[in-house]
Design an enzyme around this catalytic site. Sequence first.
Site, PDB file in Angstrom:
ATOM      1  N   LYS A  27       0.858  -1.196   0.000  1.00 45.34           N
ATOM      2  CA  LYS A  27       0.000   0.000   0.000  1.00 45.34           C
ATOM      3  C   LYS A  27       0.892   1.243   0.000  1.00 45.34           C
ATOM      4  O   LYS A  27       1.742   1.410   0.870  1.00 45.34           O
ATOM      5  CB  LYS A  27      -0.842  -0.016   1.273  1.00 45.34           C
ATOM      6  CG  LYS A  27      -2.321   0.136   1.037  1.00 45.34           C
ATOM      7  CD  LYS A  27      -3.067   0.071   2.354  1.00 45.34           C
ATOM      8  CE  LYS A  27      -4.513   0.468   2.128  1.00 45.34           C
ATOM      9  NZ  LYS A  27      -5.249   0.576   3.381  1.00 45.34           N
TER      10      LYS A  27
HETATM   11  O1  G3P Z   1      -9.197   1.340   4.085  1.00 44.68           O
HETATM   12  C1  G3P Z   1      -9.032   2.626   4.574  1.00 44.68           C
HETATM   13  C2  G3P Z   1      -9.582   2.736   5.930  1.00 44.68           C
HETATM   14  O2  G3P Z   1      -8.913   1.923   6.820  1.00 44.68           O
HETATM   15  C3  G3P Z   1      -9.705   4.123   6.441  1.00 44.68           C
HETATM   16  O3  G3P Z   1     -10.894   4.123   7.129  1.00 44.68           O
HETATM   17  O4  G3P Z   1     -12.625   4.897   8.642  1.00 44.68           O
HETATM   18  O5  G3P Z   1     -10.220   5.476   9.070  1.00 44.68           O
HETATM   19  O6  G3P Z   1     -11.442   6.540   7.217  1.00 44.68           O
HETATM   20  P1  G3P Z   1     -11.308   5.336   8.062  1.00 44.68           P
END
Ligand code: G3P
Length: 290
Positions: A94
């Site tokens: 990533k």
């Molecule tokens: O896959 C990306 C994710 O982990 C981010 O999620 O909820 O932290 O914006 P969030």
Amino acid sequence: MSLFIDSGDLDEVREAVSWGIVDGVTTNPTLLREAAERRGVKGLRDYLVELLKAAGRGRPVSLEVMSTKAEDMVREGLRLYDDLNPIAGNVVIKVPVTTKGVEQGELEGIKAIKALSEVGVPVNATLIMTPSQAYLAAKAGATYVSLFLGRIDDFVRSQLGIKHSKWDYFNYRSVRAALQGGLAAPARSPGEALASPVLSALNVNWGLLSGVEALRSVRAIFRSQGIRAKVIAASMRHPRQVEEALEAGADIVTVPYHVIKAMVVHPKSEEGIRAFVDDARAANYGELFR
Ligand code: G3P
């Protein structure tokens, strides 16, 4: 129509894989930090080895680099891939598409994606918030582009002054309809119409008023340009948002454990199953299974 679990938690990954509906895993440093704190993880490498095995061969697991300069990201990506991919053949690196370098015109993430992809390392371009970023990442050779729908919604809501908590569903259609309703009010002159705060509200985030709208734009660009990178709808917060991402043509949705579980819940299903179980007993169904 792949479903990934967005988690750095070994127990969650094991459990979700056992359900038989999970096709891959995405992690990020925040998710791994939270899981490590929760589980008292001592050695991160050993932990990741278990995570890769739990996902299993054929289920890609995205592991993120930690630096922001292209050469460091490439070095880390190669190291992670060479060291950990032999475990189950499922490592994807990533790489964040933007860094502070972008402000200086350096496109560090894009350069790193290009260099890793060129040597055959599958890359998941992450922290993508705009169709342009998705396009550039795909041009650089990314296998996956992760569009952060929830964080785009956070951005739009904060620009529009809409208070919300992280896991609230964002009904962007209602917001758009309400704003467009405001535009219908007659202006005294074209100048007044153009100066309308409603018009500027509709232009927030270049007119893409939600993560789902951004996803539709990415899909349209990839289709029209014949781009093959897979679009991951990430930063998913709510079952309805997952449905909308699937409707909009996401190749993959990556969903937190508790949101996957929420996807099967409805009070009427709950009520119905209780009644069916009671009635099955009353109808002597037991006799059929003796
Ligand atoms: O896959 C990306 C994710 O982990 C981010 O999620 O909820 O932290 O914006 P969030």
